[in-house]
Design a protein around this motif. Structure first.
Motif, mmCIF file in Angstrom:
data_model
loop_
_atom_site.group_PDB
_atom_site.id
_atom_site.type_symbol
_atom_site.label_atom_id
_atom_site.label_comp_id
_atom_site.label_asym_id
_atom_site.label_seq_id
_atom_site.Cartn_x
_atom_site.Cartn_y
_atom_site.Cartn_z
ATOM 1 N N GLN A 71 1.396 -1.278 0.061
ATOM 2 C CA GLN A 71 -0.101 -0.335 -0.083
ATOM 3 C C GLN A 71 0.725 1.390 -0.186
ATOM 4 O O GLN A 71 0.130 2.399 -0.732
ATOM 5 N N LYS A 72 2.172 1.110 1.149
ATOM 6 C CA LYS A 72 3.222 2.090 0.883
ATOM 7 C C LYS A 72 3.417 2.333 -0.965
ATOM 8 O O LYS A 72 3.573 4.049 -1.508
ATOM 9 N N ASP A 73 3.860 1.601 -1.797
ATOM 10 C CA ASP A 73 4.305 1.465 -2.413
ATOM 11 C C ASP A 73 4.038 2.689 -3.461
ATOM 12 O O ASP A 73 4.012 3.717 -4.055
ATOM 13 N N LEU A 74 1.963 2.043 -3.569
ATOM 14 C CA LEU A 74 1.547 2.533 -4.475
ATOM 15 C C LEU A 74 1.385 4.010 -3.761
ATOM 16 O O LEU A 74 1.077 4.741 -4.905
ATOM 17 N N ASP A 75 0.655 4.273 -2.732
ATOM 18 C CA ASP A 75 0.298 5.804 -2.636
ATOM 19 C C ASP A 75 1.960 6.492 -3.104
ATOM 20 O O ASP A 75 1.259 7.370 -3.691
ATOM 21 N N SER A 76 2.925 5.824 -3.123
ATOM 22 C CA SER A 76 3.925 6.915 -3.808
ATOM 23 C C SER A 76 3.894 6.408 -5.052
ATOM 24 O O SER A 76 4.314 6.871 -5.876
ATOM 25 N N LYS A 77 3.348 5.510 -5.957
ATOM 26 C CA LYS A 77 3.668 5.259 -7.087
ATOM 27 C C LYS A 77 2.414 6.085 -7.601
ATOM 28 O O LYS A 77 2.679 7.347 -8.716
ATOM 29 N N LYS A 78 1.638 6.040 -6.975
ATOM 30 C CA LYS A 78 -0.203 7.282 -7.026
ATOM 31 C C LYS A 78 0.427 8.895 -7.155
ATOM 32 O O LYS A 78 0.104 9.624 -7.665
ATOM 33 N N LYS A 79 0.972 9.452 -5.771
ATOM 34 C CA LYS A 79 2.112 10.220 -6.125
ATOM 35 C C LYS A 79 2.228 10.845 -7.353
ATOM 36 O O LYS A 79 2.740 11.916 -7.704
ATOM 37 N N GLU A 80 3.594 10.116 -7.229
ATOM 38 C CA GLU A 80 4.711 10.363 -8.743
ATOM 39 C C GLU A 80 3.198 10.591 -9.739
ATOM 40 O O GLU A 80 3.524 11.403 -10.818
ATOM 41 N N LEU A 81 3.149 9.333 -10.065
ATOM 42 C CA LEU A 81 2.299 9.660 -11.264
ATOM 43 C C LEU A 81 1.332 10.495 -11.649
ATOM 44 O O LEU A 81 1.344 11.587 -12.753
ATOM 45 N N LYS A 82 0.646 11.601 -10.298
ATOM 46 C CA LYS A 82 0.473 13.138 -10.250
ATOM 47 C C LYS A 82 1.018 14.197 -10.775
ATOM 48 O O LYS A 82 0.133 14.961 -11.736
ATOM 49 N N VAL A 83 2.745 13.455 -10.227
ATOM 50 C CA VAL A 83 3.109 14.782 -10.806
ATOM 51 C C VAL A 83 3.593 14.355 -11.826
ATOM 52 O O VAL A 83 4.010 15.412 -12.916
ATOM 53 N N LEU A 84 3.514 13.509 -12.142
ATOM 54 C CA LEU A 84 4.451 13.278 -13.749
ATOM 55 C C LEU A 84 3.286 13.650 -14.248
ATOM 56 O O LEU A 84 3.776 14.463 -15.480
ATOM 57 N N SER A 85 1.982 13.173 -14.235
ATOM 58 C CA SER A 85 0.580 13.460 -15.211
ATOM 59 C C SER A 85 1.023 15.107 -15.664
ATOM 60 O O SER A 85 0.986 15.984 -16.395
ATOM 61 N N GLU A 86 1.331 15.890 -14.329
ATOM 62 C CA GLU A 86 1.375 17.492 -14.792
ATOM 63 C C GLU A 86 2.172 18.598 -15.335
ATOM 64 O O GLU A 86 1.995 18.733 -15.679
ATOM 65 N N GLU A 87 2.986 17.517 -14.885
ATOM 66 C CA GLU A 87 4.486 17.561 -15.788
ATOM 67 C C GLU A 87 4.773 17.186 -16.611
ATOM 68 O O GLU A 87 4.248 18.396 -17.889
ATOM 69 N N SER A 88 4.145 16.024 -17.138
ATOM 70 C CA SER A 88 4.556 15.759 -18.592
ATOM 71 C C SER A 88 3.242 16.479 -19.459
ATOM 72 O O SER A 88 3.315 16.552 -20.525
ATOM 73 N N GLU A 89 2.046 16.561 -18.568
ATOM 74 C CA GLU A 89 1.286 17.297 -20.169
ATOM 75 C C GLU A 89 1.297 18.538 -20.109
ATOM 76 O O GLU A 89 1.053 19.260 -21.110
ATOM 77 N N GLU A 90 2.287 19.346 -18.845
ATOM 78 C CA GLU A 90 2.019 21.045 -19.143
ATOM 79 C C GLU A 90 3.365 20.714 -20.620
ATOM 80 O O GLU A 90 3.915 21.326 -21.673
ATOM 81 N N GLU A 91 4.543 19.763 -20.258
ATOM 82 C CA GLU A 91 6.042 19.678 -21.179
ATOM 83 C C GLU A 91 5.264 19.504 -22.932
ATOM 84 O O GLU A 91 5.794 19.601 -23.723
ATOM 85 N N GLU A 92 4.291 18.231 -23.259
ATOM 86 C CA GLU A 92 3.958 17.345 -24.179
ATOM 87 C C GLU A 92 3.030 18.662 -24.784
ATOM 88 O O GLU A 92 3.612 19.124 -25.984
ATOM 89 N N LYS A 93 2.362 19.466 -24.202
ATOM 90 C CA LYS A 93 1.731 20.783 -24.354
ATOM 91 C C LYS A 93 2.643 21.550 -25.789
ATOM 92 O O LYS A 93 1.776 21.862 -26.480
ATOM 93 N N LYS A 94 3.898 21.961 -24.861
ATOM 94 C CA LYS A 94 4.890 23.081 -25.059
ATOM 95 C C LYS A 94 5.043 22.089 -26.380
ATOM 96 O O LYS A 94 5.452 23.650 -27.577
ATOM 97 N N SER A 95 5.532 20.887 -25.671
ATOM 98 C CA SER A 95 6.716 20.109 -27.296
ATOM 99 C C SER A 95 5.816 19.890 -27.936
ATOM 100 O O SER A 95 5.651 20.619 -29.384
ATOM 101 N N LEU A 96 4.354 19.717 -27.832
ATOM 102 C CA LEU A 96 4.165 20.354 -29.718
ATOM 103 C C LEU A 96 3.761 21.790 -30.077
ATOM 104 O O LEU A 96 3.363 21.495 -31.582
ATOM 105 N N LYS A 97 2.893 22.906 -29.243
ATOM 106 C CA LYS A 97 3.105 23.838 -29.885
ATOM 107 C C LYS A 97 4.315 24.149 -30.559
ATOM 108 O O LYS A 97 4.497 24.928 -31.988
ATOM 109 N N GLU A 98 5.271 23.679 -30.338
ATOM 110 C CA GLU A 98 7.229 23.963 -30.875
ATOM 111 C C GLU A 98 7.224 22.831 -31.851
ATOM 112 O O GLU A 98 7.879 23.342 -33.461
ATOM 113 N N ARG A 99 6.690 21.893 -32.028
ATOM 114 C CA ARG A 99 5.741 20.791 -33.603
ATOM 115 C C ARG A 99 5.580 21.347 -34.228
ATOM 116 O O ARG A 99 6.265 21.516 -35.167
#
Ligand SMILES: [Zn+2]
Length: 259
Positions: A140-168
């Motif tokens: 459960q501890k593993d899951l909690d940290s993975k979920k947190k990681e995923l949340k941060v990563l999703s936010e970050e990567s969505e931001e980055e993805e949008k930026k990169s798509l515009k650059e593209r």
């Protein structure tokens, strides 16, 4: 819009860099959700196991309470038989009641044995529940940290993805349509998502086929667009110094000359 070959190559390389970054973003984000859902499945499995163990515990406890009641019944019967023994008319009646008492005593012994067995099983079950619960808590501890990681990563990567798509989008505007289409087509067919590569150590950076030195010279000159004869990827530049075939160690084993 007419651009020179070096400009075209530069635009293609830029586009490739953006696309490679986009690939990486999707790849990183792609693995985590699966890991999270695997962990959730695993935890649900532990939950089910613990529920089953608890049901078994309930059954064992019910068995114990049934046996305790049976013992009480037997004790009452023994009491009754012994009272009756005070009022018997003959020895035969007395003996018959003694037999009944004996039988009930035996029943009590059997019940006591069953209770002891059930108690031992309960101890084992409780231990299994505790062990499963410990593992579950850990995961459960593993899951909690993975979920947190995923949340941060999703936010970050969505931001980055949008930026990169515009650059593209911007980068694609610098490439003429025909060339852009060719680029897309090569990329679709390339398993590693690379359509524009450099020559590295004398080989195509996409498929690792050897690029002849003369061709490497032409690539460096940038007078025309050159594609890999083997995989069709655009060869934009040469990274390493040109490897001269004469100085390259031969792969074939040389036989010792006999004098
Ligand atoms: Zn190639």
């Amino acid at each position: 819009m007419e651009s020179t070959i070096p400009q075209k190559l530069e635009a293609l390389v830029k586009l490739q860099t953006i696309d490679s970054k986009l690939n990486e973003i999707v790849k990183v984000r792609g693995a985590l959700p699966e890991e999270v859902s695997d962990l959730e499945d695993e935890l649900a499995g532990y939950e089910t196991r613990i529920e089953k163990y608890n049901e078994e515990l309930g059954d064992l406890e019910l068995e114990i309470s049934n046996k305790r009641n049976a013992i009480k019944d037997s004790e009452k019967l023994i009491e009754k038989y012994e009272e009756q023994q005070n009022n018997v008319r003959n020895n035969r009646e007395f003996e018959a009641l003694s037999k009944e008492v004996e039988l009930q005593s035996l029943e009590i012994q059997i019940s006591e044995k069953r209770i002891k067995e059930a108690e031992e099983k309960i101890e084992l079950k409780k231990q299994e529940i505790k062990e499963t619960d410990d593992v579950k808590k850990e995961r459960q501890k593993d899951l909690d940290s993975k979920k947190k990681e995923l949340k941060v990563l999703s936010e970050e990567s969505e931001e980055e993805e949008k930026k990169s798509l515009k650059e593209r989008e911007r980068a694609a505007k610098h490439i003429e349509e025909r060339l852009f289409k060719a680029y897309e087509k090569i990329r679709d067919n390339a398993r590693n998502g690379l359509a524009v590569v450099s020559v590295k150590r004398g080989a195509c950076g996409g498929c690792f086929a050897v690029v002849p030195p003369q061709r490497q010279v032409e690539i460096r000159e940038k007078k025309k667009l050159i594609v890999c004869e083997h995989c069709g990827r655009v060869l934009a530049d040469v990274d390493a110094p040109i490897v001269n075939d004469e100085t390259k160690p031969k792969r074939t084993i040389r036989r010792n000359k006999k004098v």
